[in-house]
Write a protein that holds these residues in place. Structure first.
Motif, PDB file in Angstrom:
ATOM      1  N   VAL A  63     -21.568 -12.471   1.678  1.00  0.00           N
ATOM      2  CA  VAL A  63     -20.760 -12.142   2.851  1.00  0.00           C
ATOM      3  C   VAL A  63     -19.314 -12.443   2.501  1.00  0.00           C
ATOM      4  O   VAL A  63     -19.015 -13.501   1.922  1.00  0.00           O
ATOM      5  CB  VAL A  63     -21.191 -12.963   4.081  1.00  0.00           C
ATOM      6  N   GLN A  64     -18.430 -11.518   2.826  1.00  0.00           N
ATOM      7  CA  GLN A  64     -17.008 -11.749   2.608  1.00  0.00           C
ATOM      8  C   GLN A  64     -16.283 -11.827   3.952  1.00  0.00           C
ATOM      9  O   GLN A  64     -16.614 -11.099   4.896  1.00  0.00           O
ATOM     10  CB  GLN A  64     -16.387 -10.633   1.765  1.00  0.00           C
ATOM     11  N   LYS A  65     -15.308 -12.694   3.996  1.00  0.00           N
ATOM     12  CA  LYS A  65     -14.442 -12.825   5.182  1.00  0.00           C
ATOM     13  C   LYS A  65     -13.025 -12.482   4.764  1.00  0.00           C
ATOM     14  O   LYS A  65     -12.520 -13.010   3.758  1.00  0.00           O
ATOM     15  CB  LYS A  65     -14.514 -14.250   5.728  1.00  0.00           C
ATOM     16  N   LEU A  66     -12.394 -11.580   5.521  1.00  0.00           N
ATOM     17  CA  LEU A  66     -11.052 -11.102   5.185  1.00  0.00           C
ATOM     18  C   LEU A  66     -10.173 -11.093   6.435  1.00  0.00           C
ATOM     19  O   LEU A  66     -10.676 -11.041   7.560  1.00  0.00           O
ATOM     20  CB  LEU A  66     -11.103  -9.685   4.588  1.00  0.00           C
ATOM     21  N   THR A  67      -8.865 -11.135   6.220  1.00  0.00           N
ATOM     22  CA  THR A  67      -7.944 -10.982   7.338  1.00  0.00           C
ATOM     23  C   THR A  67      -7.959  -9.531   7.817  1.00  0.00           C
ATOM     24  O   THR A  67      -8.551  -8.658   7.172  1.00  0.00           O
ATOM     25  CB  THR A  67      -6.509 -11.354   6.937  1.00  0.00           C
ATOM     26  N   SER A  68      -7.290  -9.281   8.927  1.00  0.00           N
ATOM     27  CA  SER A  68      -7.219  -7.904   9.442  1.00  0.00           C
ATOM     28  C   SER A  68      -6.454  -6.981   8.503  1.00  0.00           C
ATOM     29  O   SER A  68      -6.535  -5.758   8.632  1.00  0.00           O
ATOM     30  CB  SER A  68      -6.562  -7.897  10.824  1.00  0.00           C
ATOM     31  N   ASP A  69      -5.728  -7.565   7.549  1.00  0.00           N
ATOM     32  CA  ASP A  69      -5.011  -6.767   6.544  1.00  0.00           C
ATOM     33  C   ASP A  69      -5.773  -6.668   5.230  1.00  0.00           C
ATOM     34  O   ASP A  69      -5.270  -6.122   4.253  1.00  0.00           O
ATOM     35  CB  ASP A  69      -3.626  -7.362   6.287  1.00  0.00           C
ATOM     36  N   GLY A  70      -6.975  -7.233   5.190  1.00  0.00           N
ATOM     37  CA  GLY A  70      -7.800  -7.109   3.995  1.00  0.00           C
ATOM     38  C   GLY A  70      -7.627  -8.202   2.966  1.00  0.00           C
ATOM     39  O   GLY A  70      -8.167  -8.096   1.857  1.00  0.00           O
ATOM     40  N   LEU A  71      -6.920  -9.277   3.298  1.00  0.00           N
ATOM     41  CA  LEU A  71      -6.748 -10.368   2.337  1.00  0.00           C
ATOM     42  C   LEU A  71      -7.976 -11.269   2.369  1.00  0.00           C
ATOM     43  O   LEU A  71      -8.406 -11.701   3.443  1.00  0.00           O
ATOM     44  CB  LEU A  71      -5.494 -11.185   2.680  1.00  0.00           C
ATOM     45  N   PRO A  72      -8.568 -11.576   1.211  1.00  0.00           N
ATOM     46  CA  PRO A  72      -9.783 -12.390   1.190  1.00  0.00           C
ATOM     47  C   PRO A  72      -9.529 -13.814   1.686  1.00  0.00           C
ATOM     48  O   PRO A  72      -8.559 -14.466   1.281  1.00  0.00           O
ATOM     49  CB  PRO A  72     -10.180 -12.393  -0.296  1.00  0.00           C
ATOM     50  N   LEU A  73     -10.427 -14.283   2.552  1.00  0.00           N
ATOM     51  CA  LEU A  73     -10.370 -15.648   3.058  1.00  0.00           C
ATOM     52  C   LEU A  73     -11.507 -16.501   2.513  1.00  0.00           C
ATOM     53  O   LEU A  73     -11.382 -17.726   2.440  1.00  0.00           O
ATOM     54  CB  LEU A  73     -10.432 -15.648   4.589  1.00  0.00           C
ATOM     55  N   GLY A  74     -12.616 -15.859   2.183  1.00  0.00           N
ATOM     56  CA  GLY A  74     -13.756 -16.608   1.667  1.00  0.00           C
ATOM     57  C   GLY A  74     -14.926 -15.693   1.391  1.00  0.00           C
ATOM     58  O   GLY A  74     -14.959 -14.541   1.837  1.00  0.00           O
ATOM     59  N   GLN A  75     -15.887 -16.205   0.641  1.00  0.00           N
ATOM     60  CA  GLN A  75     -17.108 -15.459   0.354  1.00  0.00           C
ATOM     61  C   GLN A  75     -18.250 -16.452   0.195  1.00  0.00           C
ATOM     62  O   GLN A  75     -18.056 -17.555  -0.307  1.00  0.00           O
ATOM     63  CB  GLN A  75     -16.955 -14.588  -0.894  1.00  0.00           C
TER      64      GLN A  75
END
Length: 206
Positions: free
Chosen positions: A147-159
């Motif tokens: 699972v990947q978590k990204l900002t609304s602009d597509g910047l990775p926050l975590g996986q």
């Protein structure tokens, strides 16, 4: 060949005048017998492009244009109306405005080539997608078992995740939803289960 028909215009046994009408039927011999000299042409069509076969055995057409999709399977809408689409066979996520205008694309090569990837912010057949209360985007990265978590602009926050059957591991995850408190519910497809993760990705239950 010519067919001739003669008709008499005067009744009685001794006609004094006759007129004849000649009808001609033209045909053209072919190896199939006699047919009309003008044949209706057979319409032709251009062959469709050959499909690509994916790693899991399914045929699909490559359509990587900015306004094209290839088997999109997941969609989510944020509070501001932004539309997020898991463009599965193009291995990317697209962010769109309410009128369908593409705002951005995320994935390997910024989502422009249809190439899968394993780095943060890259995808391999993304399917499930959801938006949390903070506007962050969560993606079930099917082919990467994470699972990947990204900002609304597509910047990775975590996986989170890797291939396996232990808690916090996945096998081809597909569906994904986020609860109001931030908990993540994941359809862990090939493990035949649903896993619950915290907002930080820690396994809670399965």
């Amino acid at each position: 060949r010519t067919l001739t028909a003669t008709a008499s215009n005067t009744p009685g046994p001794s006609p004094t005048a006759t007129s004849s009408t000649t009808s001609t039927v033209s045909t053209t011999p072919t190896s199939f017998g006699w047919q009309s000299p003008t044949a209706t042409p057979t319409p032709t069509t251009s062959p469709s492009p050959s499909p690509t076969i994916s790693s899991d055995g399914y045929p699909f057409q490559i359509r990587v244009g900015r306004n094209q999709f290839s088997e999109p399977r997941g969609v989510a809408v944020s509070a501001d109306g932004s539309i997020y689409v898991a463009d599965t066979r193009n291995h990317r996520v697209k962010r769109m405005a309410t009128d369908g205008t593409v705002v951005s694309m995320w994935g390997a090569d910024n989502g422009t080539t249809g190439r899968a990837g394993t780095e943060p912010g890259q995808f391999s057949n993304p399917i499930g997608i959801a938006v949390d209360a903070d506007g962050n985007v969560l993606v079930a990265d099917y082919g990467n078992h994470r699972v990947q978590k990204l900002t609304s602009d597509g910047l990775p926050l975590g996986q989170w995740g890797s291939f396996g059957s232990a808690p916090g591991q996945f096998a081809y995850p597909r569906g994904l939803a986020v609860a109001p408190n931030g908990d993540i519910y994941l359809a862990d497809t090939n493990n035949q289960r649903v896993q619950v993760l915290s907002a930080s990705g820690a396994p809670i239950a399965s």
